[in-house]
Design a protein around this motif. Structure first.
Motif, PDB file in Angstrom:
ATOM      1  N   GLU A 211       0.802  -1.193   0.135  1.00  0.00           N
ATOM      2  CA  GLU A 211      -0.154  -0.011   0.088  1.00  0.00           C
ATOM      3  C   GLU A 211       0.884   1.238   0.140  1.00  0.00           C
ATOM      4  O   GLU A 211       0.395   2.537  -0.163  1.00  0.00           O
ATOM      5  N   SER A 212       2.176   1.021   0.105  1.00  0.00           N
ATOM      6  CA  SER A 212       3.139   2.219   0.212  1.00  0.00           C
ATOM      7  C   SER A 212       4.369   1.895  -0.494  1.00  0.00           C
ATOM      8  O   SER A 212       4.838   0.753  -0.271  1.00  0.00           O
ATOM      9  N   VAL A 213       5.141   2.817  -0.887  1.00  0.00           N
ATOM     10  CA  VAL A 213       6.676   2.674  -1.188  1.00  0.00           C
ATOM     11  C   VAL A 213       7.573   1.913  -0.058  1.00  0.00           C
ATOM     12  O   VAL A 213       8.190   1.142   0.089  1.00  0.00           O
ATOM     13  N   ASN A 214       7.134   2.595   1.372  1.00  0.00           N
ATOM     14  CA  ASN A 214       7.909   2.359   2.458  1.00  0.00           C
ATOM     15  C   ASN A 214       7.514   0.652   2.874  1.00  0.00           C
ATOM     16  O   ASN A 214       8.465  -0.007   3.042  1.00  0.00           O
ATOM     17  N   GLU A 215       6.450   0.306   2.605  1.00  0.00           N
ATOM     18  CA  GLU A 215       5.873  -1.104   3.038  1.00  0.00           C
ATOM     19  C   GLU A 215       6.935  -2.002   1.991  1.00  0.00           C
ATOM     20  O   GLU A 215       7.343  -3.114   2.480  1.00  0.00           O
ATOM     21  N   ARG A 216       6.990  -1.673   0.747  1.00  0.00           N
ATOM     22  CA  ARG A 216       7.816  -2.491  -0.434  1.00  0.00           C
ATOM     23  C   ARG A 216       9.303  -2.521   0.424  1.00  0.00           C
ATOM     24  O   ARG A 216       9.950  -3.488   0.019  1.00  0.00           O
ATOM     25  N   GLU A 217       9.839  -1.255   0.546  1.00  0.00           N
ATOM     26  CA  GLU A 217      11.009  -1.160   0.897  1.00  0.00           C
ATOM     27  C   GLU A 217      11.260  -1.991   2.053  1.00  0.00           C
ATOM     28  O   GLU A 217      12.393  -2.839   1.954  1.00  0.00           O
ATOM     29  N   ILE A 218      10.665  -1.929   2.921  1.00  0.00           N
ATOM     30  CA  ILE A 218      10.825  -2.728   4.331  1.00  0.00           C
ATOM     31  C   ILE A 218      10.924  -4.183   3.922  1.00  0.00           C
ATOM     32  O   ILE A 218      11.623  -5.073   4.392  1.00  0.00           O
ATOM     33  N   PHE A 219       9.972  -4.654   3.141  1.00  0.00           N
ATOM     34  CA  PHE A 219       9.721  -5.860   2.813  1.00  0.00           C
ATOM     35  C   PHE A 219      11.123  -6.425   1.827  1.00  0.00           C
ATOM     36  O   PHE A 219      11.634  -7.926   2.397  1.00  0.00           O
ATOM     37  N   GLU A 220      11.612  -5.735   0.932  1.00  0.00           N
ATOM     38  CA  GLU A 220      12.579  -5.935   0.234  1.00  0.00           C
ATOM     39  C   GLU A 220      14.036  -6.240   1.367  1.00  0.00           C
ATOM     40  O   GLU A 220      14.801  -6.965   0.996  1.00  0.00           O
ATOM     41  N   ILE A 221      14.030  -5.389   2.234  1.00  0.00           N
ATOM     42  CA  ILE A 221      15.175  -5.261   3.121  1.00  0.00           C
ATOM     43  C   ILE A 221      15.409  -6.800   3.744  1.00  0.00           C
ATOM     44  O   ILE A 221      16.287  -7.304   3.810  1.00  0.00           O
ATOM     45  N   LYS A 222      13.987  -7.029   4.334  1.00  0.00           N
ATOM     46  CA  LYS A 222      14.079  -8.271   5.197  1.00  0.00           C
ATOM     47  C   LYS A 222      14.268  -9.309   4.320  1.00  0.00           C
ATOM     48  O   LYS A 222      14.796 -10.261   4.839  1.00  0.00           O
ATOM     49  N   LEU A 223      13.577  -9.392   3.060  1.00  0.00           N
ATOM     50  CA  LEU A 223      13.654 -10.769   2.039  1.00  0.00           C
ATOM     51  C   LEU A 223      15.160 -10.833   1.810  1.00  0.00           C
ATOM     52  O   LEU A 223      15.604 -11.960   1.880  1.00  0.00           O
ATOM     53  N   LEU A 224      15.877  -9.986   1.479  1.00  0.00           N
ATOM     54  CA  LEU A 224      17.153 -10.052   1.036  1.00  0.00           C
ATOM     55  C   LEU A 224      18.022 -10.582   2.407  1.00  0.00           C
ATOM     56  O   LEU A 224      18.836 -11.294   2.412  1.00  0.00           O
ATOM     57  N   GLU A 225      17.775 -10.193   3.489  1.00  0.00           N
ATOM     58  CA  GLU A 225      18.221 -10.715   4.717  1.00  0.00           C
ATOM     59  C   GLU A 225      17.906 -12.218   4.810  1.00  0.00           C
ATOM     60  O   GLU A 225      18.864 -12.878   5.080  1.00  0.00           O
ATOM     61  N   LYS A 294       1.995 -24.444   5.276  1.00  0.00           N
ATOM     62  CA  LYS A 294       2.627 -25.177   6.460  1.00  0.00           C
ATOM     63  C   LYS A 294       1.539 -26.286   6.845  1.00  0.00           C
ATOM     64  O   LYS A 294       2.212 -27.295   7.321  1.00  0.00           O
ATOM     65  N   SER A 295       0.261 -26.151   6.762  1.00  0.00           N
ATOM     66  CA  SER A 295      -0.653 -27.181   7.135  1.00  0.00           C
ATOM     67  C   SER A 295      -0.370 -28.167   6.197  1.00  0.00           C
ATOM     68  O   SER A 295      -0.449 -29.350   6.657  1.00  0.00           O
ATOM     69  N   LEU A 296      -0.334 -28.055   4.756  1.00  0.00           N
ATOM     70  CA  LEU A 296       0.057 -29.154   4.094  1.00  0.00           C
ATOM     71  C   LEU A 296       1.289 -29.776   3.959  1.00  0.00           C
ATOM     72  O   LEU A 296       1.586 -30.879   3.737  1.00  0.00           O
ATOM     73  N   CYS A 297       2.271 -29.002   4.471  1.00  0.00           N
ATOM     74  CA  CYS A 297       3.770 -29.743   4.322  1.00  0.00           C
ATOM     75  C   CYS A 297       4.347 -29.154   5.762  1.00  0.00           C
ATOM     76  O   CYS A 297       4.850 -27.924   5.616  1.00  0.00           O
ATOM     77  N   GLU A 298       4.486 -29.923   6.819  1.00  0.00           N
ATOM     78  CA  GLU A 298       4.998 -29.866   8.016  1.00  0.00           C
ATOM     79  C   GLU A 298       6.580 -29.439   7.839  1.00  0.00           C
ATOM     80  O   GLU A 298       6.877 -28.448   8.646  1.00  0.00           O
ATOM     81  N   GLU A 299       6.968 -29.812   6.895  1.00  0.00           N
ATOM     82  CA  GLU A 299       8.639 -29.651   6.751  1.00  0.00           C
ATOM     83  C   GLU A 299       9.083 -28.413   6.202  1.00  0.00           C
ATOM     84  O   GLU A 299      10.252 -27.985   5.986  1.00  0.00           O
ATOM     85  N   ALA A 300       7.933 -27.709   5.417  1.00  0.00           N
ATOM     86  CA  ALA A 300       8.229 -26.571   4.723  1.00  0.00           C
ATOM     87  C   ALA A 300       8.801 -25.443   5.865  1.00  0.00           C
ATOM     88  O   ALA A 300       8.193 -25.282   6.919  1.00  0.00           O
ATOM     89  N   THR A 301       9.656 -24.410   5.366  1.00  0.00           N
ATOM     90  CA  THR A 301      10.062 -23.169   6.233  1.00  0.00           C
ATOM     91  C   THR A 301       9.037 -22.207   5.549  1.00  0.00           C
ATOM     92  O   THR A 301       9.059 -21.919   4.491  1.00  0.00           O
ATOM     93  N   VAL A 302       8.478 -21.606   6.694  1.00  0.00           N
ATOM     94  CA  VAL A 302       7.430 -20.930   6.160  1.00  0.00           C
ATOM     95  C   VAL A 302       7.545 -19.381   6.992  1.00  0.00           C
ATOM     96  O   VAL A 302       7.590 -19.543   8.303  1.00  0.00           O
ATOM     97  N   ILE A 303       7.728 -18.299   6.375  1.00  0.00           N
ATOM     98  CA  ILE A 303       8.089 -16.998   7.178  1.00  0.00           C
ATOM     99  C   ILE A 303       7.299 -15.908   6.719  1.00  0.00           C
ATOM    100  O   ILE A 303       6.967 -15.677   5.352  1.00  0.00           O
ATOM    101  N   SER A 304       6.826 -15.165   7.691  1.00  0.00           N
ATOM    102  CA  SER A 304       5.997 -14.072   7.392  1.00  0.00           C
ATOM    103  C   SER A 304       6.907 -12.735   7.779  1.00  0.00           C
ATOM    104  O   SER A 304       7.109 -12.709   9.005  1.00  0.00           O
ATOM    105  N   ILE A 305       6.942 -12.007   6.807  1.00  0.00           N
ATOM    106  CA  ILE A 305       7.609 -10.569   7.186  1.00  0.00           C
ATOM    107  C   ILE A 305       6.722  -9.514   7.542  1.00  0.00           C
ATOM    108  O   ILE A 305       5.619  -9.296   6.941  1.00  0.00           O
TER     109      ILE A 305
END
Length: 331
Positions: A211-225, A294-305
């Protein structure tokens, strides 16, 4: 007049109406239809459903004026035919959709209503007079006028166990049923992906509707980390949000970090793409898709940013707790 002839040739025992308004319902559809013995089955969907289901499929998201006019005329004919059914079963995630609203309130005496699991909506307390549901209902009210229906607004809980003629809920196996905010029978059904549900080494990135450029930038930074913690050389599959026509995040930054990239614009549910693309990790923001993967695949790594959106304690706060309990990691 031979009333017995009319009864045998025109009146039917039952009809089932499925409202596929979200990915969770689409994934449940094969198992739902497999157990349904109604005389007639009709699917109202916002998706393109290519499978040969034993049901009539009505696409309720038309493109252009002519498709819209044809849809409205077809719906008027369809609703007139409901008079000839003794029993009507409605399967829907809620009553907010204008078509579901019309059927339920105009035929309430012979309706049996079953809630369909919808993801995060089922784990918190969400009210119809709060956003975004308030705006959604306003649009549905205008659409109802085309069907000569007076829309019945939901102001209280969207998932209401006290709704007249509610018979229960149907949910996919694997979700935490005990945490669902619903006190009534809950039937668990298998999700038939058609795949072997084996994971590989790729990463699925589900873009949120920024919904904003700031949201996208925060998501990108954390994703790259996060990508920096993974094995360089893995392929990163980017799936833009369904409401968007282009990728929002920078693919070049991901590629410079040592990863190949691939864009998936397909309308295929993220839960299916995860297995099709042989992924082991799924990354997004606050998404029902993460809960389902995560419900379908217990061994999957699932991350919420967390990309800066506020989460209210009385709704999404409880959902977050459930997601963490099932194994979703928040960053």
């Amino acid at each position: 007049m031979n009333f017995k002839f009319l009864k045998n040739n025109f009146f039917k025992e039952s009809i089932s109406m499925y409202f596929v308004l979200g990915v969770s319902q689409k994934l449940l559809l094969p198992a739902l239809l497999d157990r349904d013995e109604s005389d007639t089955k009709v699917i109202f969907t916002i998706y393109n459903i290519e499978d040969e289901f034993p049901a009539k499929i009505i696409k309720i998201r038309p493109k252009g004026v002519f498709q819209s006019i044809f849809l409205i005329l077809s719906l008027h004919v369809f609703f007139a035919k409901l008079f000839f059914y003794k029993k009507i079963k409605i399967f829907s995630p809620h009553l907010l959709n204008y078509l579901c609203n019309k059927v339920y309130y105009s035929k309430k005496a012979k309706v049996s209503f079953y809630y369909l699991f919808d993801g995060t909506l089922n784990y918190g307390k969400f009210y119809g007079d709060k956003q975004p549901y308030k705006s959604y209902q306003k649009k549905q009210r205008y659409k109802s006028l085309l069907l000569l229906h007076v829309y019945k607004k939901t102001s209280g809980l969207i998932i209401d166990k006290n709704l007249v003629n509610v018979k229960g809920m149907l949910a996919p196996k694997g979700v935490i049923v005990e945490k669902i905010n619903f006190i009534a029978p809950i039937v668990e059904l298998p999700i038939l992906t058609g795949l072997d549900n084996e994971i590989g080494h790729n990463v699925l990135v589900l873009e949120p509707p920024f919904e904003s450029v700031n949201e996208r930038e925060i998501f990108e930074i954390k994703l790259l980390e996060l990508l920096g913690e993974l094995i360089v050389g893995s392929q990163v599959i980017v799936k833009p949000h369904p409401s968007k026509d282009e990728v929002a995040i920078s693919l070049s930054k991901i590629e410079n970090a040592g990863f190949e990239t691939k864009i998936v614009f397909s309308k295929t549910p993220a839960e299916i793409v995860f297995f099709e693309e042989k992924c082991s990790t799924a990354i997004s923001s606050f998404s029902s898709a993460l809960l389902m993967i995560k419900s379908l695949c217990e061994e999957a790594t699932v991350i919420s940013i967390d990309c800066g959106k506020l989460i209210s304690e009385d709704s999404n706060g409880s959902v977050r707790n459930v997601m963490q309990e099932i194994g979703v990691v928040f960053k």
